[in-house]
Design a protein around this motif. Structure first.
Motif, PDB file in Angstrom:
ATOM      1  N   ARG A  17       0.860  -1.178   0.000  1.00  0.00           N
ATOM      2  CA  ARG A  17       0.000   0.000   0.000  1.00  0.00           C
ATOM      3  C   ARG A  17       0.895   1.226   0.000  1.00  0.00           C
ATOM      4  N   VAL A  18       0.741   2.093  -0.990  1.00  0.00           N
ATOM      5  CA  VAL A  18       1.604   3.267  -1.105  1.00  0.00           C
ATOM      6  C   VAL A  18       0.789   4.484  -1.545  1.00  0.00           C
ATOM      7  N   HIS A  19       1.261   5.635  -1.128  1.00  0.00           N
ATOM      8  CA  HIS A  19       0.808   6.895  -1.712  1.00  0.00           C
ATOM      9  C   HIS A  19       1.768   7.234  -2.847  1.00  0.00           C
ATOM     10  N   TRP A  20       1.272   7.885  -3.877  1.00  0.00           N
ATOM     11  CA  TRP A  20       2.091   8.163  -5.052  1.00  0.00           C
ATOM     12  C   TRP A  20       2.063   9.657  -5.357  1.00  0.00           C
ATOM     13  N   VAL A  21       3.236  10.264  -5.441  1.00  0.00           N
ATOM     14  CA  VAL A  21       3.374  11.648  -5.889  1.00  0.00           C
ATOM     15  C   VAL A  21       4.223  11.620  -7.149  1.00  0.00           C
ATOM     16  N   GLY A  22       3.676  12.073  -8.263  1.00  0.00           N
ATOM     17  CA  GLY A  22       4.405  12.027  -9.518  1.00  0.00           C
ATOM     18  C   GLY A  22       4.423  13.371 -10.212  1.00  0.00           C
ATOM     19  N   THR A  23       5.608  13.824 -10.582  1.00  0.00           N
ATOM     20  CA  THR A  23       5.746  15.047 -11.363  1.00  0.00           C
ATOM     21  C   THR A  23       5.739  14.697 -12.845  1.00  0.00           C
ATOM     22  N   SER A  24       4.849  15.326 -13.602  1.00  0.00           N
ATOM     23  CA  SER A  24       4.824  15.171 -15.057  1.00  0.00           C
ATOM     24  C   SER A  24       4.792  13.688 -15.450  1.00  0.00           C
ATOM     25  N   MET A  25       5.840  13.158 -16.066  1.00  0.00           N
ATOM     26  CA  MET A  25       5.885  11.743 -16.429  1.00  0.00           C
ATOM     27  C   MET A  25       5.605  10.850 -15.231  1.00  0.00           C
ATOM     28  N   GLY A  26       6.135  11.228 -14.061  1.00  0.00           N
ATOM     29  CA  GLY A  26       5.895  10.441 -12.861  1.00  0.00           C
ATOM     30  C   GLY A  26       4.426  10.354 -12.508  1.00  0.00           C
ATOM     31  N   GLY A  27       3.676  11.425 -12.789  1.00  0.00           N
ATOM     32  CA  GLY A  27       2.237  11.392 -12.584  1.00  0.00           C
ATOM     33  C   GLY A  27       1.546  10.457 -13.562  1.00  0.00           C
ATOM     34  N   ALA A  28       2.002  10.473 -14.822  1.00  0.00           N
ATOM     35  CA  ALA A  28       1.422   9.571 -15.822  1.00  0.00           C
ATOM     36  C   ALA A  28       1.671   8.112 -15.453  1.00  0.00           C
ATOM     37  N   ILE A  29       2.876   7.807 -14.963  1.00  0.00           N
ATOM     38  CA  ILE A  29       3.170   6.446 -14.523  1.00  0.00           C
ATOM     39  C   ILE A  29       2.239   6.064 -13.377  1.00  0.00           C
ATOM     40  N   GLY A  30       2.042   6.994 -12.440  1.00  0.00           N
ATOM     41  CA  GLY A  30       1.145   6.729 -11.330  1.00  0.00           C
ATOM     42  C   GLY A  30      -0.281   6.485 -11.785  1.00  0.00           C
ATOM     43  N   THR A  31      -0.745   7.238 -12.784  1.00  0.00           N
ATOM     44  CA  THR A  31      -2.093   7.043 -13.313  1.00  0.00           C
ATOM     45  C   THR A  31      -2.232   5.660 -13.945  1.00  0.00           C
ATOM     46  N   VAL A  32      -1.242   5.257 -14.726  1.00  0.00           N
ATOM     47  CA  VAL A  32      -1.275   3.931 -15.356  1.00  0.00           C
ATOM     48  C   VAL A  32      -1.270   2.841 -14.284  1.00  0.00           C
ATOM     49  N   CYS A  33      -0.469   3.039 -13.230  1.00  0.00           N
ATOM     50  CA  CYS A  33      -0.447   2.060 -12.141  1.00  0.00           C
ATOM     51  C   CYS A  33      -1.795   2.012 -11.417  1.00  0.00           C
ATOM     52  N   ALA A  34      -2.320   3.179 -11.062  1.00  0.00           N
ATOM     53  CA  ALA A  34      -3.553   3.234 -10.280  1.00  0.00           C
ATOM     54  C   ALA A  34      -4.760   2.766 -11.081  1.00  0.00           C
ATOM     55  N   GLY A  35      -4.707   2.918 -12.405  1.00  0.00           N
ATOM     56  CA  GLY A  35      -5.806   2.438 -13.228  1.00  0.00           C
ATOM     57  C   GLY A  35      -5.882   0.926 -13.299  1.00  0.00           C
ATOM     58  N   GLY A  36      -4.727   0.279 -13.214  1.00  0.00           N
ATOM     59  CA  GLY A  36      -4.694  -1.175 -13.176  1.00  0.00           C
ATOM     60  C   GLY A  36      -4.900  -1.882 -14.500  1.00  0.00           C
ATOM     61  N   LEU A  37      -4.951  -1.140 -15.606  1.00  0.00           N
ATOM     62  CA  LEU A  37      -5.188  -1.777 -16.899  1.00  0.00           C
ATOM     63  C   LEU A  37      -3.958  -2.506 -17.418  1.00  0.00           C
ATOM     64  N   VAL A  38      -2.769  -2.012 -17.070  1.00  0.00           N
ATOM     65  CA  VAL A  38      -1.512  -2.612 -17.518  1.00  0.00           C
ATOM     66  C   VAL A  38      -0.919  -3.503 -16.437  1.00  0.00           C
ATOM     67  N   VAL A  39      -0.964  -3.025 -15.212  1.00  0.00           N
ATOM     68  CA  VAL A  39      -0.411  -3.770 -14.062  1.00  0.00           C
ATOM     69  C   VAL A  39      -1.525  -3.910 -13.027  1.00  0.00           C
ATOM     70  N   ASP A  98       0.804   8.521 -28.928  1.00  0.00           N
ATOM     71  CA  ASP A  98      -0.325   8.696 -28.007  1.00  0.00           C
ATOM     72  C   ASP A  98      -0.059   8.080 -26.646  1.00  0.00           C
ATOM     73  N   ASP A  99       1.223   7.878 -26.297  1.00  0.00           N
ATOM     74  CA  ASP A  99       1.533   7.201 -25.039  1.00  0.00           C
ATOM     75  C   ASP A  99       1.019   7.978 -23.831  1.00  0.00           C
ATOM     76  N   TYR A 100       0.945   9.296 -23.953  1.00  0.00           N
ATOM     77  CA  TYR A 100       0.494  10.103 -22.827  1.00  0.00           C
ATOM     78  C   TYR A 100      -0.985  10.484 -22.925  1.00  0.00           C
ATOM     79  N   LEU A 101      -1.688   9.907 -23.883  1.00  0.00           N
ATOM     80  CA  LEU A 101      -3.138  10.086 -23.969  1.00  0.00           C
ATOM     81  C   LEU A 101      -3.762   8.921 -23.203  1.00  0.00           C
ATOM     82  N   ILE A 102      -4.001   9.130 -21.916  1.00  0.00           N
ATOM     83  CA  ILE A 102      -4.276   8.000 -21.020  1.00  0.00           C
ATOM     84  C   ILE A 102      -5.633   8.134 -20.318  1.00  0.00           C
ATOM     85  N   TRP A 103      -6.632   8.642 -21.015  1.00  0.00           N
ATOM     86  CA  TRP A 103      -7.959   8.762 -20.416  1.00  0.00           C
ATOM     87  C   TRP A 103      -8.506   7.423 -19.906  1.00  0.00           C
ATOM     88  N   PRO A 104      -8.380   6.319 -20.639  1.00  0.00           N
ATOM     89  CA  PRO A 104      -8.922   5.058 -20.104  1.00  0.00           C
ATOM     90  C   PRO A 104      -8.302   4.671 -18.759  1.00  0.00           C
TER      91      PRO A 104
END
Length: 296
Positions: A102-124, A219-225
């Motif tokens: 269990r972690v809190h995530w703070v991401g700047t720019s790209m780091g935020g996008a990585i956090g969104t992909v992680c939190a969405g759970g579609l890839v991991v 479109d790697d940073y187009l991550i609405w889903p």
């Protein structure tokens, strides 16, 4: 006199690549864990002020260098590994390595996008349940193309200088939108972002091939889903003068995913563009209040 918290430096093979991170120990028992992930052409040392702030308040803080940046390995397969899906796999491997559930995530720019992909759970998928809260520092599920082109232009052709002082002057110009930094913070930014070339000159400490992400995966940073799938509470910090995160995109965020569910908070950071440096009390206290409200 209060002793200063000192991080430990670590390396491990994650997803087949050697990744470096700093581990800031908590000043107290039973700590919550915070992962602080830097921006595109930066390193984990950008998070020193944030890490020290949270470590002093009982959090353990993990600050990785993304593959191709800082002290982490450069990828021999740039077109396959310099992309958000692989970065998310590295984040999962890091959590596995450190046994973080269990972690809190703070991401700047790209780091935020990585956090969104992680939190969405579609890839991991396993990361979705691990993210207790998500802070997006001047990042959104859709970024302004003109700003992407600006970043791509300077990051893809890093300059070289004879001296570190000249490189620091360059950094002070290109990262002026970060907002206020002390002279000591600018010096640290320069010294932790420098590598020496074979000819003796110095250049920013990252693999220039990482910007191929923007041409091989436009479109790697187009991550609405991914954003729509996030169930954790989200704090979006937008630099008031940001050219990357546009107001209309932030407005769209309010009506989708965590925004539609009432789990989105948006704060504009005055005096900053892309991206706030997260180095002054008002920014750090804003993040701390959000994370404490999110709980474990």
């Amino acid at each position: 006199m209060t002793s200063r918290i000192v991080p430990s430096s670590h390396y491990a093979r994650l997803a087949g690549r050697e990744i470096h991170w700093l581990d800031w120990p908590a000043a107290g028992p039973d700590p919550q864990v915070l992962i602080a992930w830097h921006g595109l052409a930066r390193t984990g040392r950008d998070m020193d002020e944030l890490a020290e702030h949270f470590a002093a308040r009982g959090f353990r803080v993990i600050c990785p260098d993304t593959i191709g940046r800082g002290l982490s390995e450069w990828s021999p397969l740039p077109d396959e590994e310099y992309r958000l899906a692989f970065y998310a796999q590295l984040a999962e491997a890091l959590c596995d390595e450190l046994k973080l559930e269990r972690v809190h995530w703070v991401g700047t720019s790209m780091g935020g996008a990585i956090g969104t992909v992680c939190a969405g759970g579609l890839v991991v998928p396993r990361m979705k349940a691990r993210i207790a809260s998500l802070v997006l520092n001047d990042n959104a599920p859709e970024l302004a193309q003109a700003a992407i082109e600006r970043i791509r232009a300077y990051a893809g052709n890093p300059p070289a200088f004879d001296t570190v002082s000249e490189l620091e002057t360059f950094f002070r110009g290109v990262y002026k939108p970060y907002g206020w930094l002390s002279d000591a913070q600018w010096r640290r930014l320069a010294e932790t972002s420098t590598r020496r070339l074979p000819d003796g000159r110095v250049t920013p400490h990252y693999d220039p091939a990482m910007v191929r992400q923007f041409s091989t995966r436009e479109d790697d940073y187009l991550i609405w889903p991914h954003y729509d799938a996030v169930e954790a509470p989200v704090l979006c910090l937008r630099g008031a003068e940001s050219d990357l995160v546009l107001p209309e995109v932030v407005e769209a965020m309010r009506h989708r995913g965590p925004g539609a569910a009432g789990r989105l908070e948006v704060v504009e950071i005055q005096g900053c563009g892309h991206a706030p440096a997260l180095n002054v009390p008002e920014q750090l206290e804003c993040i701390e209040g959000f994370i404490r409200a999110a709980g474990r």
